[in-house]
Design a protein around this motif. Structure first.
Motif, PDB file in Angstrom:
ATOM      1  N   GLU A  30       0.842  -1.184   0.000  1.00 16.26           N
ATOM      2  CA  GLU A  30       0.000   0.000   0.000  1.00 16.26           C
ATOM      3  C   GLU A  30       0.880   1.238   0.000  1.00 16.26           C
ATOM      4  O   GLU A  30       1.953   1.235   0.615  1.00 16.26           O
ATOM      5  CB  GLU A  30      -0.939   0.019   1.203  1.00 16.26           C
ATOM      6  CG  GLU A  30      -1.975  -1.095   1.196  1.00 16.26           C
ATOM      7  CD  GLU A  30      -2.925  -1.012   2.374  1.00 16.26           C
ATOM      8  OE1 GLU A  30      -4.121  -1.281   2.193  1.00 16.26           O
ATOM      9  OE2 GLU A  30      -2.454  -0.667   3.478  1.00 16.26           O
ATOM     10  N   ASN A  32       0.722   5.872  -0.847  1.00 18.34           N
ATOM     11  CA  ASN A  32      -0.053   7.063  -1.204  1.00 18.34           C
ATOM     12  C   ASN A  32       0.411   7.598  -2.549  1.00 18.34           C
ATOM     13  O   ASN A  32       1.606   7.780  -2.779  1.00 18.34           O
ATOM     14  CB  ASN A  32       0.102   8.137  -0.133  1.00 18.34           C
ATOM     15  CG  ASN A  32      -0.503   7.736   1.194  1.00 18.34           C
ATOM     16  OD1 ASN A  32      -1.550   7.093   1.235  1.00 18.34           O
ATOM     17  ND2 ASN A  32       0.138   8.081   2.287  1.00 18.34           N
ATOM     18  N   THR A  36      -4.459   9.836  -3.112  1.00 19.86           N
ATOM     19  CA  THR A  36      -5.275   8.812  -2.481  1.00 19.86           C
ATOM     20  C   THR A  36      -4.391   7.655  -2.010  1.00 19.86           C
ATOM     21  O   THR A  36      -3.170   7.697  -2.151  1.00 19.86           O
ATOM     22  CB  THR A  36      -6.353   8.311  -3.459  1.00 19.86           C
ATOM     23  OG1 THR A  36      -7.289   7.507  -2.756  1.00 19.86           O
ATOM     24  CG2 THR A  36      -5.741   7.495  -4.598  1.00 19.86           C
ATOM     25  N   ARG A  37      -5.005   6.630  -1.459  1.00 21.06           N
ATOM     26  CA  ARG A  37      -4.298   5.439  -1.006  1.00 21.06           C
ATOM     27  C   ARG A  37      -4.446   4.346  -2.048  1.00 21.06           C
ATOM     28  O   ARG A  37      -5.560   4.005  -2.460  1.00 21.06           O
ATOM     29  CB  ARG A  37      -4.884   4.953   0.330  1.00 21.06           C
ATOM     30  CG  ARG A  37      -4.110   3.831   1.000  1.00 21.06           C
ATOM     31  CD  ARG A  37      -2.815   4.325   1.563  1.00 21.06           C
ATOM     32  NE  ARG A  37      -2.135   3.302   2.379  1.00 21.06           N
ATOM     33  CZ  ARG A  37      -0.880   3.422   2.809  1.00 21.06           C
ATOM     34  NH1 ARG A  37      -0.179   4.522   2.510  1.00 21.06           N
ATOM     35  NH2 ARG A  37      -0.325   2.487   3.542  1.00 21.06           N
ATOM     36  N   ALA A  38      -3.318   3.804  -2.499  1.00 24.40           N
ATOM     37  CA  ALA A  38      -3.327   2.711  -3.473  1.00 24.40           C
ATOM     38  C   ALA A  38      -3.035   1.391  -2.770  1.00 24.40           C
ATOM     39  O   ALA A  38      -2.267   1.342  -1.801  1.00 24.40           O
ATOM     40  CB  ALA A  38      -2.295   2.954  -4.566  1.00 24.40           C
ATOM     41  N   GLU A  58       4.118   0.595  -8.529  1.00 22.74           N
ATOM     42  CA  GLU A  58       4.181   1.863  -7.801  1.00 22.74           C
ATOM     43  C   GLU A  58       4.872   2.940  -8.633  1.00 22.74           C
ATOM     44  O   GLU A  58       4.413   4.093  -8.691  1.00 22.74           O
ATOM     45  CB  GLU A  58       4.904   1.683  -6.467  1.00 22.74           C
ATOM     46  CG  GLU A  58       4.960   2.961  -5.655  1.00 22.74           C
ATOM     47  CD  GLU A  58       5.525   2.777  -4.259  1.00 22.74           C
ATOM     48  OE1 GLU A  58       5.771   3.804  -3.585  1.00 22.74           O
ATOM     49  OE2 GLU A  58       5.719   1.614  -3.830  1.00 22.74           O
ATOM     50  N   MET A  61       2.476   4.229 -11.328  1.00 26.38           N
ATOM     51  CA  MET A  61       1.445   5.120 -10.796  1.00 26.38           C
ATOM     52  C   MET A  61       2.031   6.497 -10.475  1.00 26.38           C
ATOM     53  O   MET A  61       1.389   7.529 -10.726  1.00 26.38           O
ATOM     54  CB  MET A  61       0.804   4.507  -9.549  1.00 26.38           C
ATOM     55  CG  MET A  61      -0.191   3.402  -9.848  1.00 26.38           C
ATOM     56  SD  MET A  61      -1.161   2.947  -8.374  1.00 26.38           S
ATOM     57  CE  MET A  61      -2.375   1.842  -9.102  1.00 26.38           C
ATOM     58  N   ASP A  65       1.034  10.113 -12.127  1.00 23.99           N
ATOM     59  CA  ASP A  65       0.740  11.274 -11.286  1.00 23.99           C
ATOM     60  C   ASP A  65       1.615  12.464 -11.664  1.00 23.99           C
ATOM     61  O   ASP A  65       1.138  13.601 -11.756  1.00 23.99           O
ATOM     62  CB  ASP A  65       0.967  10.902  -9.815  1.00 23.99           C
ATOM     63  CG  ASP A  65       0.473  11.965  -8.854  1.00 23.99           C
ATOM     64  OD1 ASP A  65      -0.468  12.701  -9.206  1.00 23.99           O
ATOM     65  OD2 ASP A  65       1.022  12.063  -7.739  1.00 23.99           O
ATOM     66  N   LYS A 174      -7.204   8.005 -12.440  1.00 27.16           N
ATOM     67  CA  LYS A 174      -6.945   6.903 -11.508  1.00 27.16           C
ATOM     68  C   LYS A 174      -7.399   5.573 -12.100  1.00 27.16           C
ATOM     69  O   LYS A 174      -6.757   4.538 -11.888  1.00 27.16           O
ATOM     70  CB  LYS A 174      -7.608   7.175 -10.160  1.00 27.16           C
ATOM     71  CG  LYS A 174      -6.887   8.220  -9.326  1.00 27.16           C
ATOM     72  CD  LYS A 174      -7.399   8.290  -7.906  1.00 27.16           C
ATOM     73  CE  LYS A 174      -8.761   8.921  -7.823  1.00 27.16           C
ATOM     74  NZ  LYS A 174      -8.712  10.366  -8.170  1.00 27.16           N
ATOM     75  N   VAL A 178      -5.023   2.286 -12.675  1.00 29.86           N
ATOM     76  CA  VAL A 178      -5.353   0.924 -12.238  1.00 29.86           C
ATOM     77  C   VAL A 178      -5.246  -0.052 -13.406  1.00 29.86           C
ATOM     78  O   VAL A 178      -4.688  -1.159 -13.271  1.00 29.86           O
ATOM     79  CB  VAL A 178      -6.763   0.880 -11.613  1.00 29.86           C
ATOM     80  CG1 VAL A 178      -7.211  -0.573 -11.392  1.00 29.86           C
ATOM     81  CG2 VAL A 178      -6.777   1.632 -10.283  1.00 29.86           C
ATOM     82  N   ALA A 197      -7.096   2.309  -6.367  1.00 34.05           N
ATOM     83  CA  ALA A 197      -6.584   3.662  -6.151  1.00 34.05           C
ATOM     84  C   ALA A 197      -7.788   4.524  -5.814  1.00 34.05           C
ATOM     85  O   ALA A 197      -8.552   4.917  -6.701  1.00 34.05           O
ATOM     86  CB  ALA A 197      -5.856   4.184  -7.383  1.00 34.05           C
ATOM     87  N   SER A 201     -11.064   0.358  -8.675  1.00 34.43           N
ATOM     88  CA  SER A 201     -10.446  -0.943  -8.410  1.00 34.43           C
ATOM     89  C   SER A 201     -10.653  -1.894  -9.579  1.00 34.43           C
ATOM     90  O   SER A 201     -11.585  -1.742 -10.371  1.00 34.43           O
ATOM     91  CB  SER A 201     -11.048  -1.591  -7.154  1.00 34.43           C
ATOM     92  OG  SER A 201     -10.995  -0.728  -6.044  1.00 34.43           O
TER      93      SER A 201
END
Length: 328
Positions: A30, A32, A36-38, A58, A61, A65, A174, A178, A197, A201
């Protein structure tokens, strides 16, 4: 002769060992990202490969971003917002394709989905409980119109037809991230995984011998879920008025902006979409939220391989026709 007590002890030890072994196969990370929290979880017995795949997901992502955040001044998206009214801005093929896909959704939804919502949405600050005045909305509302975007396929460039236009991919980026993550895991040989994310999902394969069980948040009660849905090889996206918001004089101001008014859309409390991929699910959950239950369900019922669960402004739950038939 072995006593029953020893047999029971052996069974208990074996059960514990099996439990530890089984849980060790589900690789979880997990972090951030994208505001948000992924969460990335998948089945693999290869620890080295698992670590590599987690790092790749990671990193990807964070790359998305860095490219698509409207809050990072050096992002590609920020470059568009800063320069596109003066000149065409050449962007990456990935960003260009996602903007083009966003316009497709604008056309499909008659403007309910519109990444130029940021022309007014930019003035909201939910943490600071700030919103634009009626005068500011009136002044900048004309900037919300996807037709202001000029895309050049040959050059891979984006331009604005007028000043005051801004874009924000918060309703689709997001989901795209995903989908990218799932692609990375598939290429790595992973057959069972769950990537999320925020409200977006995707459930790949299953969780052991059962489907992935994904809970939909209750929009007005944090202590319980609205319902839990079993998923296999399916995306789920929820848009709600309870994530980024503030209340003022009995009115809720939240981040899902109605492009026609420049104000928060208020015909729904939450919308959950089930679709074949997360990018579509993300865009459609935003679209249906803006459209409201009646028009939203009309759109979903004529869209293949898509389902919806809508909580309207009064808390009543509505289902797309395919889910209703199953429920009955």
């Amino acid at each position: 002769m072995i006593s029953k007590a020893k047999i029971h002890s052996a069974i208990l030890v074996m059960a514990l060992l099996f439990s530890e072994y089984a849980s060790a196969e589900w690789q979880l990370r997990e972090f951030n990202v994208m505001g948000t929290r992924a969460r990335v979880e998948f089945w693999s017995t290869d620890k080295a490969l698992s670590a590599t795949l987690h790092e790749q997901v990671e990193a990807d992502m964070r790359r998305i971003d860095a490219s698509m955040s409207p809050y990072k001044p050096d992002s590609e998206l920020s470059a568009i917002n800063q320069k596109a009214a003066e000149q065409a801005v050449v962007v990456s093929r990935e960003l260009f394709a996602l903007i083009k896909r966003s316009i497709d959704y604008s056309q499909l939804t008659s403007g309910a989905f519109d990444i130029t919502f940021s022309s007014v949405g930019f003035f909201y600050d939910y943490r600071q409980h700030q919103r634009p005045s009626s005068e500011q909305i009136e002044k900048h509302l004309a900037g919300i119109n996807y037709r202001h975007l000029v895309l050049n396929d040959e050059q891979g460039s984006v331009a604005f037809k007028s000043q005051g236009v801004r874009i924000d991919l918060g309703g689709i980026a997001k989901g795209h991230a995903v989908d990218r993550a799932i692609d990375i895991l598939k290429r790595g040989g992973i057959k069972h995984a769950y990537v999320s994310a925020g409200g977006d999902s995707y459930a790949l394969g299953n969780r052991g011998d059962r489907p992935w069980m994904i809970a939909i948040k209750h929009p007005r009660d944090k202590t319980r879920s609205l319902l839990t849905i079993p998923l296999e090889n399916l995306a789920i996206s929820t848009s709600g008025d309870y994530e980024r918001y503030f209340d003022e004089n009995g009115v809720r101001y939240h981040h899902i902006i109605n492009p026609k008014t420049g104000d928060s859309a208020r015909n729904s409390q939450s919308v959950t979409i089930l679709a074949d991929n997360s990018t579509d699910a993300d865009a459609l959950s935003t679209s249906v939220f803006v459209l409201g239950p009646e028009k939203g369900l009309q759109l979903i019922d004529k869209t293949p391989n898509v389902s919806a669960v809508i909580v309207d402004k009064d808390g009543k739950v509505h289902y797309s026709s395919d889910l209703v038939s199953i429920d009955q």
